[in-house]
Every structure is written in C-alpha cells, then in structure tokens.
Design a protein around this motif. Structure first.
Motif, PDB file in Angstrom:
ATOM      1  N   ARG A   1       0.696  -0.689  -0.128  1.00 55.98           N
ATOM      2  CA  ARG A   1       0.126   0.241   0.091  1.00 55.98           C
ATOM      3  C   ARG A   1       0.645   1.170   0.017  1.00 55.98           C
ATOM      4  O   ARG A   1       1.934   1.020   0.533  1.00 55.98           O
ATOM      5  CB  ARG A   1      -1.065   0.360   1.561  1.00 55.98           C
ATOM      6  CG  ARG A   1      -1.833   1.067   0.933  1.00 55.98           C
ATOM      7  CD  ARG A   1      -2.714   1.202   1.995  1.00 55.98           C
ATOM      8  NE  ARG A   1      -4.237  -0.379   2.335  1.00 55.98           N
ATOM      9  CZ  ARG A   1      -4.682  -0.734   1.831  1.00 55.98           C
ATOM     10  NH1 ARG A   1      -5.454   0.256   1.001  1.00 55.98           N
ATOM     11  NH2 ARG A   1      -5.211  -1.750   1.969  1.00 55.98           N
TER      12      ARG A   1
ATOM     13  N   PRO B   1      -1.770   6.919   3.526  1.00 58.18           N
ATOM     14  CA  PRO B   1      -1.847   6.039   2.245  1.00 58.18           C
ATOM     15  C   PRO B   1      -2.750   5.818   1.887  1.00 58.18           C
ATOM     16  O   PRO B   1      -4.591   6.419   1.634  1.00 58.18           O
ATOM     17  CB  PRO B   1      -2.629   4.373   3.276  1.00 58.18           C
ATOM     18  CG  PRO B   1      -3.232   5.464   4.738  1.00 58.18           C
ATOM     19  CD  PRO B   1      -2.413   6.384   5.021  1.00 58.18           C
TER      20      PRO B   1
ATOM     21  N   SER C   1      -5.718   4.092  -1.099  1.00 59.04           N
ATOM     22  CA  SER C   1      -6.857   3.270  -0.921  1.00 59.04           C
ATOM     23  C   SER C   1      -6.771   2.311  -2.218  1.00 59.04           C
ATOM     24  O   SER C   1      -7.264   1.263  -1.571  1.00 59.04           O
ATOM     25  CB  SER C   1      -7.994   3.438  -1.078  1.00 59.04           C
ATOM     26  OG  SER C   1      -8.187   4.609  -2.438  1.00 59.04           O
TER      27      SER C   1
ATOM     28  N   GLU D   1      -4.197  -0.443  -3.899  1.00 61.97           N
ATOM     29  CA  GLU D   1      -2.619  -1.132  -3.440  1.00 61.97           C
ATOM     30  C   GLU D   1      -1.896  -1.490  -4.963  1.00 61.97           C
ATOM     31  O   GLU D   1      -2.888  -1.683  -5.971  1.00 61.97           O
ATOM     32  CB  GLU D   1      -2.756  -2.873  -2.850  1.00 61.97           C
ATOM     33  CG  GLU D   1      -3.279  -2.728  -1.882  1.00 61.97           C
ATOM     34  CD  GLU D   1      -4.545  -3.690  -1.132  1.00 61.97           C
ATOM     35  OE1 GLU D   1      -3.777  -4.471  -0.957  1.00 61.97           O
ATOM     36  OE2 GLU D   1      -5.822  -3.898  -0.925  1.00 61.97           O
TER      37      GLU D   1
ATOM     38  N   ALA E   1     -11.800   1.331  -3.425  1.00 61.09           N
ATOM     39  CA  ALA E   1     -10.905   2.230  -3.911  1.00 61.09           C
ATOM     40  C   ALA E   1     -10.591   3.372  -4.751  1.00 61.09           C
ATOM     41  O   ALA E   1     -11.991   3.326  -5.432  1.00 61.09           O
ATOM     42  CB  ALA E   1      -9.853   1.114  -4.122  1.00 61.09           C
TER      43      ALA E   1
END
Ligand code: MD3
Ligand code: FE
Length: 204
Positions: free
Chosen positions: A38, A47, A49, A51, A113
């Motif tokens: 991430r 971070p 959303s 990956e 995401a």
C-alpha cells in the motif's frame, strides 16, 4: 473501434474473456513473487486506497520521501518479476513505440478504492505513450486537459478495455472516481486491476 477520450485512444474490448483469464493467471504468479503493497503519500504518509505492485526492470513506488521508480520491491527488497509476455505483445501491437516497456504498474482496487485526479510525470521520458489495460470490475475513469480545474470527461472502463495515452493526453489530469463493485468475477477476491505499461528513461 477506437474512440477518442480527452485526446487518448480508447480501445474497448481489446482483450476477449479467454485472453483476460490467461493474463490474470500470469499476474497471479507475478503477485506471488511481488505482493501488493500500500503506497503512502509524500510528506503526509497518508495511505492510498489503491494497492500496488509492479513487473519489469523498474517499478513505481511512493512513500513519505516521495514518488520514484526503483528496481526492487519496497517490502521484500527483491527485483520486480518480468512483464508477462502477453503484455509485451500488446505493447508491440498497440503502443506504436519502438522501445519495449520498462515498467508495468499493477493497481488493485478492492471495494471503495479510488484514485484522485493527478498527472503522471515521474517518467523521464514523457514522449513515450502509456498503455493502460483494465481487468475485473468496471470503473468510472475521468480525464481532463493538461491544467487542473479544466473540463473533464468520464468513461466507464470495463474488463478487457485498453487506453493509449499519447501526445497531449500523456500529460492530462486523470483519475478513477469509483469502481462498480461486483460487476465482474474475473479477479479472485473481487475488485479491479489496472495495468499500465510505461517507458521510464529516454531510449535514445
Ligand atoms: C492519462 N491509473 O496508474 S488508467 C495510474 O485505472 C493511473 O488505475 C488509473 O492513473 C487506473 O497512474 C487510470 C488510465 C491512465 C493511465 C495512465 C495515464 C490514464 C493516463 C497517464 C497519463 C495520462
Ligand atoms: Fe495516472
């Protein structure tokens, strides 16, 4: 049929269902070698959303210290796996660029995401095209011009669709507003994968 989206070349249904399934199988082997991580925002460390992982000699990463391309995975320290052969063929057939891709960024969108509007300018070679391929759930892709705040257009990217970003569109603002969860069963565990094939360093 190729359509124009904000100056980009949109190629709906470039990969059929069996080509998509074969590619996902190859990607699963690459992901086993280079697991999703991430990324975090520069400075804030917030971070993403989405990956990410990569294939190819170079991979894009982001953390508190900034965005960059690097030859190894940020968590395992191992080199990125090779770009799957079907993707090398796709680049050869549709990108119209003499040198091979150096990076394949793999973005994974699980439920909820998204990716805010941004420009891609971490590549030293901004003259080369970027080839995007979508797999799994459909997503609402937004693309505008080269200045933030200008008009944008939206297009749904479905599994098997490709977009070639070249010319002025290479520096267009773009993002993913939302993913239509459950619209495809291609990705194990659900969601959407977007692959982008890129040149990173100038070839001449
Ligand atoms: C326009 N990915 O990885 S793909 C990215 O669906 C990224 O995951 C989105 O934006 C995704 O940077 C959008 C379409 C795309 C990819 C690269 C571009 C559009 C672009 C580069 C320049 C301009
Ligand atoms: Fe981008």
């Amino acid at each position: 049929t190729a359509l124009e989206v904000g100056g980009a070349r949109y190629l709906p249904g470039l990969l059929d269902a069996s080509a998509q399934a074969a590619l996902v199988a190859e990607l699963q082997a690459a992901i086993a070698e280079a697991p999703f991580f991430r990324p975090r925002m520069p400075r804030t460390g917030k971070p993403f959303s989405v990956e990410m992982t990569n294939c190819g000699p170079l991979g894009w990463v982001s953390d508190e210290t900034g965005y960059r391309y690097q030859p190894c995975h940020p968590v395992t320290g191992r080199p990125w796996p090779a770009i799957p052969a079907p993707l090398m063929d796709l680049w050869k057939n549709v990108a119209g660029w003499p040198a091979p891709p150096q990076a394949c960024l793999v973005n994974l969108y699980r439920a909820g995401a998204r990716m805010g509007l941004h420009q891609d300018r971490d590549e030293a070679d901004l003259g080369a095209p970027v080839l995007s391929l979508s797999l799994g759930d459909s997503a609402v892709f937004r693309i505008g011009g080269t200045t933030r705040g200008g008009p944008t257009r939206s297009v749904t990217l479905a599994s098997g669709d490709a977009v070639v970003l070249e010319g002025a569109s290479r520096l267009a603002f773009h993002g993913i507003d939302r993913v239509l969860a459950g619209s495809s069963r291609l990705i194990p565990g659900g969601g959407r994968i977007n692959l982008t094939l890129r040149r990173v360093t100038p070839s001449a």
